[in-house]
Design an enzyme around this catalytic site. Structure first.
Site, PDB file in Angstrom:
ATOM      1  N   ARG A 102      68.430  40.218 -45.408  1.00 43.35           N
ATOM      2  CA  ARG A 102      69.846  40.427 -45.084  1.00 43.35           C
ATOM      3  C   ARG A 102      70.392  41.415 -46.102  1.00 43.35           C
ATOM      4  O   ARG A 102      70.504  41.085 -47.295  1.00 43.35           O
ATOM      5  CB  ARG A 102      70.615  39.105 -45.134  1.00 43.35           C
ATOM      6  CG  ARG A 102      72.116  39.308 -45.102  1.00 43.35           C
ATOM      7  CD  ARG A 102      72.902  38.060 -44.806  1.00 43.35           C
ATOM      8  NE  ARG A 102      72.725  37.650 -43.427  1.00 43.35           N
ATOM      9  CZ  ARG A 102      73.484  36.745 -42.804  1.00 43.35           C
ATOM     10  NH1 ARG A 102      74.474  36.163 -43.456  1.00 43.35           N
ATOM     11  NH2 ARG A 102      73.254  36.421 -41.556  1.00 43.35           N
ATOM     12  N   HIS A 129      72.265  42.808 -36.044  1.00 41.06           N
ATOM     13  CA  HIS A 129      71.978  41.388 -36.310  1.00 41.06           C
ATOM     14  C   HIS A 129      71.102  40.859 -35.168  1.00 41.06           C
ATOM     15  O   HIS A 129      71.531  40.041 -34.351  1.00 41.06           O
ATOM     16  CB  HIS A 129      73.300  40.608 -36.419  1.00 41.06           C
ATOM     17  CG  HIS A 129      73.186  39.270 -37.078  1.00 41.06           C
ATOM     18  ND1 HIS A 129      71.982  38.740 -37.496  1.00 41.06           N
ATOM     19  CD2 HIS A 129      74.133  38.333 -37.391  1.00 41.06           C
ATOM     20  CE1 HIS A 129      72.205  37.543 -38.045  1.00 41.06           C
ATOM     21  NE2 HIS A 129      73.491  37.276 -37.981  1.00 41.06           N
ATOM     22  N   GLN A 132      70.543  37.007 -34.430  1.00 42.67           N
ATOM     23  CA  GLN A 132      71.722  36.401 -33.812  1.00 42.67           C
ATOM     24  C   GLN A 132      71.720  36.683 -32.313  1.00 42.67           C
ATOM     25  O   GLN A 132      71.961  35.792 -31.489  1.00 42.67           O
ATOM     26  CB  GLN A 132      72.992  36.974 -34.454  1.00 42.67           C
ATOM     27  CG  GLN A 132      74.281  36.390 -33.899  1.00 42.67           C
ATOM     28  CD  GLN A 132      74.446  34.922 -34.263  1.00 42.67           C
ATOM     29  OE1 GLN A 132      74.292  34.555 -35.417  1.00 42.67           O
ATOM     30  NE2 GLN A 132      74.760  34.077 -33.292  1.00 42.67           N
ATOM     31  N   ASP A 224      83.962  37.886 -33.103  1.00 35.59           N
ATOM     32  CA  ASP A 224      83.411  37.807 -34.462  1.00 35.59           C
ATOM     33  C   ASP A 224      84.553  38.191 -35.410  1.00 35.59           C
ATOM     34  O   ASP A 224      85.591  38.716 -34.973  1.00 35.59           O
ATOM     35  CB  ASP A 224      82.209  38.773 -34.567  1.00 35.59           C
ATOM     36  CG  ASP A 224      81.503  38.724 -35.934  1.00 35.59           C
ATOM     37  OD1 ASP A 224      81.747  37.769 -36.703  1.00 35.59           O
ATOM     38  OD2 ASP A 224      80.724  39.651 -36.228  1.00 35.59           O
ATOM     39  N   CYS A 264      79.469  34.088 -33.375  1.00 31.97           N
ATOM     40  CA  CYS A 264      78.270  33.920 -34.207  1.00 31.97           C
ATOM     41  C   CYS A 264      78.515  33.020 -35.408  1.00 31.97           C
ATOM     42  O   CYS A 264      77.573  32.467 -35.962  1.00 31.97           O
ATOM     43  CB  CYS A 264      77.792  35.293 -34.676  1.00 31.97           C
ATOM     44  SG  CYS A 264      79.069  36.222 -35.546  1.00 31.97           S
ATOM     45  N   ARG A 292      69.954  29.339 -33.403  1.00 31.28           N
ATOM     46  CA  ARG A 292      69.411  30.195 -34.460  1.00 31.28           C
ATOM     47  C   ARG A 292      68.102  29.602 -34.984  1.00 31.28           C
ATOM     48  O   ARG A 292      67.184  30.320 -35.345  1.00 31.28           O
ATOM     49  CB  ARG A 292      70.433  30.330 -35.614  1.00 31.28           C
ATOM     50  CG  ARG A 292      71.676  31.152 -35.300  1.00 31.28           C
ATOM     51  CD  ARG A 292      71.351  32.605 -35.019  1.00 31.28           C
ATOM     52  NE  ARG A 292      70.556  33.201 -36.067  1.00 31.28           N
ATOM     53  CZ  ARG A 292      71.044  33.739 -37.195  1.00 31.28           C
ATOM     54  NH1 ARG A 292      72.335  33.792 -37.381  1.00 31.28           N
ATOM     55  NH2 ARG A 292      70.228  34.272 -38.088  1.00 31.28           N
TER      56      ARG A 292
HETATM   57  N1  NVA Z   1      79.890  40.680 -38.479  1.00 32.19           N
HETATM   58  C1  NVA Z   1      79.708  39.585 -39.405  1.00 32.19           C
HETATM   59  C2  NVA Z   1      78.648  38.661 -38.925  1.00 32.19           C
HETATM   60  C3  NVA Z   1      78.379  37.478 -39.808  1.00 32.19           C
HETATM   61  C4  NVA Z   1      77.278  36.606 -39.310  1.00 32.19           C
HETATM   62  C5  NVA Z   1      79.363  40.139 -40.778  1.00 32.19           C
HETATM   63  O1  NVA Z   1      78.570  41.076 -40.857  1.00 32.19           O
HETATM   64  O2  NVA Z   1      79.919  39.654 -41.759  1.00 32.19           O
HETATM   65  N1   CP Z   2      75.800  33.826 -37.850  1.00 25.59           N
HETATM   66  C1   CP Z   2      75.249  34.005 -39.068  1.00 25.59           C
HETATM   67  O1   CP Z   2      74.424  34.894 -39.295  1.00 25.59           O
HETATM   68  O2   CP Z   2      75.679  33.102 -39.991  1.00 25.59           O
HETATM   69  P1   CP Z   2      75.408  33.172 -41.558  1.00 25.59           P
HETATM   70  O3   CP Z   2      76.126  34.396 -42.081  1.00 25.59           O
HETATM   71  O4   CP Z   2      75.979  31.901 -42.097  1.00 25.59           O
HETATM   72  O5   CP Z   2      73.942  33.288 -41.786  1.00 25.59           O
END
Ligand code: NVA
Ligand code: CP
Length: 307
Positions: A102, A129, A132, A224, A264, A292
């Site tokens: 990540r 992502h 997801q 989101d 998500c 997930r």
């Molecule tokens: N768009 C959000 C998704 C989190 C799972 C982010 O990147 O923070």
């Molecule tokens: N939806 C998702 O990726 O959640 P987290 O940021 O908690 O991993």
């Protein structure tokens, strides 16, 4: 998919996505399926950003399959910090069987994948992502039996989650529309890729600034956060621009009669979604979170063992 990376869904064939979904669905029906299949195997999970769902499902999924996971957060050092990305990748491949990442930069995931002999899985970047989106396809399939022809309206920022849903929907014959304020449209290069994938699969992808037109007749209303991780400084200024795109009861009612709500998570309740919608009887947000786990288990089994 043995030995293959999952840095972006566009690297996969439609059949491979469908096989991952079938495997995920089978694991959901029977969580003990393939228990022990990854005994002695290890995942390295690297996080430059916070996580609840991805980290926990990444670790629990590995444990359920008999393997173990090493989670690495930024306080232990950054890939590309003390030594080159290539050297980190060439160390990791000697010890672990899969690398989950990540990061802010999509390029860092791609670069690591390029130098590592073990599969690299994208656990979220600023651009994409994919894990997801796979879990979300599993959720939509669970709710409507099939994906082809289903329409999903993603309301909000044309962000990483929107991008992966555009690609995932394009690969599986869905109609995906990003409904966003002017200036927050999806990345044009991602949009182009989504369009060309959609053409081959009888899918439809697009974006609009028109909330009512975008949400009308949708089977899935998805949203989101307005400011993604790393964009915290912009959060306040974005609120005003995004407020007209809040998914509240009135907006949810513009969709098809049996529409479901998806997010998500994490959600900023009261901003992009109201409690009334997040906790609606047709909200699937916690099914998504559950899925997930099934999705990452399917990804581990496919990339490590070729199942
Ligand atoms: N768009 C959000 C998704 C989190 C799972 C982010 O990147 O923070
Ligand atoms: N939806 C998702 O990726 O959640 P987290 O940021 O908690 O991993």
């Amino acid at each position: 998919m043995k030995g293959r990376d999952l840095v972006a869904l566009w690297d996969l064939e439609r059949e491979e996505v469908e096989a991952l979904l079938d495997l995920g669905a089978a694991l959901k029906t029977d969580p003990a399926r393939h228990a022990g299949a990854l005994a002695g195997r290890t995942a390295f999970l690297y996080f430059e950003k916070p996580s609840l769902r991805t980290r926990v499902t990444g670790e629990v999924g590995m444990a359920q399959l008999g393997g173990s996971a090493v989670t690495h957060t930024l306080d232990m050092g950054r890939i590309g910090g003390r030594e080159s990305v290539a050297d980190v990748a060439r160390n990791l491949e000697r010890w672990v069987d899969v690398i989950g990442m990540r990061t802010f930069s999509q390029e860092l995931v791609e670069q690591t994948a390029q130098h590592s002999g073990v599969p690299v899985v994208n656990l979220l970047t600023d651009l994409l992502h994919p894990c997801q989106a796979l879990a979300d396809l599993l959720t939509v399939r669970g709710a409507f039996a099939s994906l082809a022809g289903r329409s999903l309206a993603f309301v909000g920022d044309g962000n990483n989650v929107a991008h992966s849903l555009l690609i995932a929907g394009a690969m599986t014959g869905m109609k995906v529309t990003v409904v966003c304020p002017p200036g927050y449209e999806p990345n044009l290069a991602v949009m182009d890729r989504a369009r060309s994938i959609a053409e081959k699969n009888g899918a439809e992808v697009g974006y609009t600034n028109d909330l009512e037109a975008g949400v009308a007749a949708a089977d899935v209303v998805y949203t989101d956060v307005w400011a993604s991780m790393g964009q915290e400084a912009e959060a306040e200024s974005k609120n005003e621009v995004f407020l007209p795109y809040q998914v509240n009861e009135a907006v949810f009612a513009m969709a098809s009669k049996n529409a479901v709500f998806m997010h998500c998570l994490p959600a900023h309740r009261g901003d992009e979604v109201t409690d009334g919608v997040a906790d609606h009887e047709r909200s699937l947000i916690f099914d998504q979170a559950e899925n997930r786990l099934h999705a990452i288990k399917a990804i581990y089994l496919a990339t490590i063992l070729g199942l």
